[in-house]
Each structure stands twice: as structure tokens, then as C-alpha cells.
Write an enzyme that holds these catalytic residues in place. Structure first.
Site, mmCIF file in Angstrom:
data_model
loop_
_atom_site.group_PDB
_atom_site.id
_atom_site.type_symbol
_atom_site.label_atom_id
_atom_site.label_comp_id
_atom_site.label_asym_id
_atom_site.label_seq_id
_atom_site.Cartn_x
_atom_site.Cartn_y
_atom_site.Cartn_z
ATOM 1 N N SER A 206 45.672 6.734 -5.738
ATOM 2 C CA SER A 206 45.148 5.909 -6.606
ATOM 3 C C SER A 206 44.222 4.773 -5.919
ATOM 4 O O SER A 206 44.506 4.359 -4.631
ATOM 5 C CB SER A 206 46.111 5.106 -7.495
ATOM 6 O OG SER A 206 47.088 6.008 -8.185
ATOM 7 N N THR B 103 45.952 2.715 -10.217
ATOM 8 C CA THR B 103 44.843 2.286 -10.677
ATOM 9 C C THR B 103 45.215 1.609 -12.139
ATOM 10 O O THR B 103 44.574 0.465 -12.437
ATOM 11 C CB THR B 103 43.597 2.675 -10.603
ATOM 12 O OG1 THR B 103 43.633 3.324 -9.135
ATOM 13 C CG2 THR B 103 42.416 1.799 -10.657
ATOM 14 N N ALA B 104 45.508 2.543 -13.006
ATOM 15 C CA ALA B 104 45.640 2.083 -14.352
ATOM 16 C C ALA B 104 46.773 1.000 -14.508
ATOM 17 O O ALA B 104 46.351 0.010 -15.181
ATOM 18 C CB ALA B 104 46.378 3.376 -15.313
ATOM 19 N N HIS C 196 45.205 10.799 -17.357
ATOM 20 C CA HIS C 196 45.028 12.280 -17.233
ATOM 21 C C HIS C 196 44.580 12.886 -18.551
ATOM 22 O O HIS C 196 43.922 12.069 -19.584
ATOM 23 C CB HIS C 196 46.199 12.867 -16.603
ATOM 24 C CG HIS C 196 46.388 12.669 -15.132
ATOM 25 N ND1 HIS C 196 45.424 12.489 -14.210
ATOM 26 C CD2 HIS C 196 47.697 12.492 -14.553
ATOM 27 C CE1 HIS C 196 45.827 12.222 -12.947
ATOM 28 N NE2 HIS C 196 47.114 12.250 -13.237
#
Length: 283
Positions: free
Chosen positions: A66, A116-117, A154
Site C-alpha cells: 500500500s 492506503t484506504a 478491490h
């Protein structure tokens, strides 16, 4: 799959997630369709949070991570200028059952602390009550009432409606509205102790594999479908197109600017400890 290495080849392990976009990029390497030169590359499949934690320990020579996690491993790994997953006006989503309009005071399932989310959700909402749930179990957890909302990545970005859920925010769209920049989500990185020449050669191999897949899309997509977790060919093609594109083939100036802004805001919000210096390998 790959043949056995010759006695002259060096074995290199490449960690990536079991997702259609990563598989699409790796197709030509897995089937010996690009010249890997002095290296025999094996792939190791793990979910992105596991790969992040492996990178924190320096376990893999090359790995997907990430963008958030890279801030914590930049001393050990360099960014390959190829293979980035970038959301341009789209990205991770926060979803919930109908009637939920805010995440404040709610328990939210996230796919990993180092994703990162999770970083961008913090920038959007501030500190939240979160629990880590495997990314492919988040939609069920929200649907079944185990949590109040879920942060999805995803293929969940394409399938959440089939679980009766609604999108509270598309964080990639929010990021673009806030910054006018694309959102770099995932990077491929190479361990510096391999040496400069090897890092460049391995970056070239990844670039060539991505280019081959884009030039032979149908064959690469057929390979990627085995990692589609229920996606039909049309949805898998859409998902791959979202995250394997011109920004993936080569990290451009806008993507670099997005990455720099992500780290700047992460430091300002107190999520990242120190500024991140980008070291990007191009061949």
C-alpha cells in the site's frame, strides 16, 4: 507457470495480492513471456495487509505494498516506476446498509491498518472506531450487522450493491474533489540491498510484463480471471481497466504529485510520523 530456474539465474520472490489486477500485470512473468535475464521470479500470493507487514519486516525482495505502508519502509525499499494502482476520481469506498448516513459513532471494518484506504478514510472522517477484517469478508460483515460500515477495496467496489449496501463515500472521488489529483493506492517496491543494477533490471522486467499484458489483453485477462472471486469476464475486465492503465505502465507526474500530497496530508494529520522522500526507479 514459470519453468525451473537455470543454474545461472538468481531466485527472486515477488509478493503480490491474489487479485485480478495484480495477476494481469504478472501474467507475462508467470508464463515466461518476457526476458527475465539473470533472475527467476517466483510469485508469493498474500492479501495486501499481509504484504504490508512482510515489507515492514523486509522479508520480500520485491512486493506490492500500500502507498500508506511505503511511508514506513522507504528506508529499505525503492519504488518501482511501474505497477502502481491508481484511482483517478474513484477508489476505496465506505459502504453501509440503507439509512446509515455517517460514520461518526459507528464501528467500521477496514481491510488493514497499513492500507492506503485506511489512511484516506482518516483524512476524510478523522479518527474512527475501526476493526480490521479481511478485505474479502467486509461486505458480509456489514450485511450481517457485525459492523456498522465497511471500507472496501478491490472488486468489492463493483459488487457491494449485490449485498444490499449503499456507498457513503467514494474516497477516490473525494480525494480528487479535494486535491484535483489522482489517488495512488498501491505501489510495487524493490529492496535496496539487491543493488542498483538489479533494482533497475527487475523494474524493467515488471514494466515489460505490464506492457505485454496490455498488448495481449484477452490472454492476460483469462489468466487474471482465476483470481476474480466470482467476477464474470465483463466485470473483471472493468476492474482490471480501473487499476492497470497508463499510470500503471509508467508513473507519471500527476501520480507522483498525488503521492507527495498523500504523504504531506498524512503527516499533517498525525497519521504518518515523518515526511517521505520518494525514490522512484525508472528504466
Amino acid at each position: 507457470m514459470s519453468t525451473q530456474p537455470t543454474t545461472a539465474q538468481r531466485e527472486i520472490v515477488f509478493g503480490h495480492s491474489p487479485d485480478p489486477d495484480d495477476a494481469f500485470m504478472f501474467y507475462a512473468i508467470a508464463h515466461d513471456l518476457v526476458d527475465t535475464g539473470a533472475f527467476h521470479i517466483q510469485h508469493q500470493l498474500n492479501d495486501i495487509e499481509t504484504l504490508n507487514r512482510q515489507a515492514l519486516r523486509g522479508e520480500l525482495e520485491i512486493t506490492a505494498v500500500s502507498a500508506h505502508a511505503y511511508a514506513h519502509v522507504a528506508d529499505r525499499y525503492a519504488i518501482m516506476g511501474y505497477g502502481a494502482s491508481v484511482g483517478d476520481q474513484y477508489g476505496p469506498m465506505v459502504v453501509a446498509k440503507p439509512g446509515v448516513t455517517s460514520v461518526q459513532g459507528r464501528r467500521i471494518a477496514i481491510p488493514g491498518t497499513w492500507t492506503t484506504a485506511a489512511l484516506v478514510m482518516h483524512l476524510w472522517a478523522g479518527p474512527c472506531d475501526t476493526v480490521v477484517v479481511p478485505f474479502d469478508q467486509i461486505l458480509e460483515a456489514v450485511r450481517d450487522g457485525q459492523v456498522d460500515a465497511g471500507l472496501i477495496i478491490h472488486e468489492g467496489q463493483l459488487t457491494y450493491r449485490t449485498y444490499g449496501l449503499e456507498c457513503l463515500v467514494d474516497l477516490g472521488a473525494w480525494w480528487h474533489e479535494t486535491t484535483s489529483l489522482p489517488l495512488p493506492l498501491g505501489l510495487d517496491v524493490v529492496r535496496r540491498d539487491l543493488g542498483d543494477a538489479a533494482c533497475r533490471d527487475l523494474s524493467r522486467i515488471l514494466r515489460d510484463s505490464i506492457r505485454y499484458s496490455l498488448d495481449h489483453r484477452d490472454d492476460a485477462l483469462t489468466y487474471a480471471l482465476q483470481y476474480g472471486r466470482g467476477l464474470d469476464r465483463k466485470l473483471a475486465d472493468k476492474f482490471v481497466g480501473m487499476y492497470v492503465n497508463h499510470d500503471t505502465l509508467e508513473m507519471g507526474a500527476r501520480v507522483v504529485a498525488g503521492l507527495e500530497e498523500l504523504y504531506r496530508r498524512g503527516v499533517a494529520a498525525g497519521v504518518l510520523p515523518t515526511p517521505v522522500k520518494l525514490d522512484i526507479i525508472r528504466v
